[in-house]
Design a protein around this motif. Structure first.
Motif, PDB file in Angstrom:
ATOM      1  N   ASP A 118      55.138 -37.320  49.056  1.00 53.58           N
ATOM      2  CA  ASP A 118      54.386 -36.847  47.897  1.00 53.58           C
ATOM      3  C   ASP A 118      53.984 -35.407  48.139  1.00 53.58           C
ATOM      4  OD1 ASP A 118      54.497 -39.412  46.872  1.00 53.58           O
ATOM      5  OD2 ASP A 118      52.391 -39.882  47.282  1.00 53.58           O
ATOM      6  N   LEU A 119      54.238 -34.544  47.159  1.00 50.39           N
ATOM      7  CA  LEU A 119      53.747 -33.170  47.162  1.00 50.39           C
ATOM      8  C   LEU A 119      52.737 -33.094  46.024  1.00 50.39           C
ATOM      9  CD1 LEU A 119      57.189 -31.323  47.418  1.00 50.39           C
ATOM     10  CD2 LEU A 119      55.708 -32.032  49.285  1.00 50.39           C
ATOM     11  N   GLN A 137      57.320 -36.211  43.776  1.00 51.84           N
ATOM     12  CA  GLN A 137      57.866 -36.985  44.885  1.00 51.84           C
ATOM     13  C   GLN A 137      59.291 -36.520  45.149  1.00 51.84           C
ATOM     14  OE1 GLN A 137      57.091 -40.956  43.269  1.00 51.84           O
ATOM     15  NE2 GLN A 137      55.544 -41.199  44.856  1.00 51.84           N
ATOM     16  N   SER A 162      58.867 -27.867  59.872  1.00 46.13           N
ATOM     17  CA  SER A 162      58.736 -27.857  58.415  1.00 46.13           C
ATOM     18  C   SER A 162      59.919 -28.600  57.818  1.00 46.13           C
ATOM     19  CB  SER A 162      58.647 -26.427  57.884  1.00 46.13           C
ATOM     20  OG  SER A 162      59.808 -25.690  58.200  1.00 46.13           O
ATOM     21  N   TYR A 165      63.911 -29.495  51.193  1.00 51.00           N
ATOM     22  CA  TYR A 165      64.204 -30.491  50.171  1.00 51.00           C
ATOM     23  C   TYR A 165      64.876 -29.801  48.994  1.00 51.00           C
ATOM     24  CZ  TYR A 165      60.031 -28.669  47.871  1.00 51.00           C
ATOM     25  OH  TYR A 165      59.124 -27.840  47.291  1.00 51.00           O
ATOM     26  N   GLY A 171      59.751 -28.810  42.134  1.00 46.61           N
ATOM     27  CA  GLY A 171      59.117 -28.779  43.447  1.00 46.61           C
ATOM     28  C   GLY A 171      57.851 -27.951  43.430  1.00 46.61           C
ATOM     29  N   ILE A 172      57.442 -27.545  44.594  1.00 44.78           N
ATOM     30  CA  ILE A 172      56.216 -26.775  44.704  1.00 44.78           C
ATOM     31  C   ILE A 172      56.440 -25.347  44.237  1.00 44.78           C
ATOM     32  CG2 ILE A 172      55.214 -28.227  46.483  1.00 44.78           C
ATOM     33  CD1 ILE A 172      56.107 -26.182  48.540  1.00 44.78           C
ATOM     34  N   ASP A 176      50.493 -23.977  44.645  1.00 46.44           N
ATOM     35  CA  ASP A 176      50.534 -25.228  45.399  1.00 46.44           C
ATOM     36  C   ASP A 176      50.268 -25.013  46.882  1.00 46.44           C
ATOM     37  OD1 ASP A 176      51.097 -27.106  43.330  1.00 46.44           O
ATOM     38  OD2 ASP A 176      53.186 -26.459  43.331  1.00 46.44           O
ATOM     39  N   THR A 181      51.310 -32.649  51.987  1.00 50.33           N
ATOM     40  CA  THR A 181      52.612 -33.289  51.892  1.00 50.33           C
ATOM     41  C   THR A 181      52.493 -34.662  52.504  1.00 50.33           C
ATOM     42  OG1 THR A 181      53.726 -31.176  52.087  1.00 50.33           O
ATOM     43  CG2 THR A 181      55.025 -33.134  52.569  1.00 50.33           C
TER      44      THR A 181
END
Length: 181
Positions: A118-119, A137, A162, A165, A171-172, A176, A181
């Motif tokens: 989860d972000l 997600q 790190s 993805y 995404g982020i 953010d 995460t």
């Protein structure tokens, strides 16, 4: 907005009540927020406020700040040690359960590739709006060993441990930073 109880510890960093957010953070104790050190550049305890809620434009709880602590080895050029802490003047709302920082022994490893994560944050959306806590997600495609190890354009600034993805589904984004995460 993301209204999950387990994400009430995800906060927005704002420059005063009603000013909009510029970064996200994670409540790690009742009075300490973990965030990115670059979020603490050019901001003082007199201005910084921590927002608890789901939408900075729809009310919520704010906390004043007594201390801003970027990592002492933070390098804003190379983005290394890009972590920091913010001490709240009063405890977080009682319904915001802190999310503790994981011990070093639980760092990401290549065995985590393929896992869903989860972000969560208050960053800019594909519609160029921000200020709502959103959940994204995604699957960890690669755990990075260091600069250039995740195949980012230009070599990337990935720090060891790190993750990489796919951005095909979003995404982020800006705002953010500092979120969990």
């Amino acid at each position: 907005p993301d209204t999950r109880a387990e994400h009430k510890a995800v906060v927005a960093l704002v420059r005063g009540v009603g000013s909009g957010n510029f970064c996200s953070g994670t409540l790690v104790t009742p009075t300490v927020v973990f965030t990115a050190a670059h979020c603490l550049d050019d901001v003082s305890v007199n201005v910084l406020r921590i927002y608890f809620g789901n939408d900075v434009d729809q009310g919520g709880d704010y906390r004043m700040v007594t201390e801003i602590m970027p990592h002492p080895l933070y390098d804003p050029v190379r983005f290394i040690y890009d972590v920091g802490l913010v001490r709240l003047a009063s405890p977080a709302p009682s319904d915001a359960t802190p999310i503790p920082i994981l011990p070093a022994g639980l760092d990401l490893t290549p065995d985590d590739e393929g896992m869903l994560v989860d972000l969560v944050g208050f960053g800019v959306t594909e519609n160029n709006t921000s200020g709502q806590k959103l959940l994204f997600q995604t699957e960890i495609l690669r755990v990075c060993d260091g600069p250039g190890s995740c195949g980012f354009a230009g070599g990337g600034l990935a720090v060891p441990g790190s993750m990489g993805y796919s951005l095909l589904e979003g995404g982020i984004c800006s705002g953010d930073s500092g979120g969990p995460t």
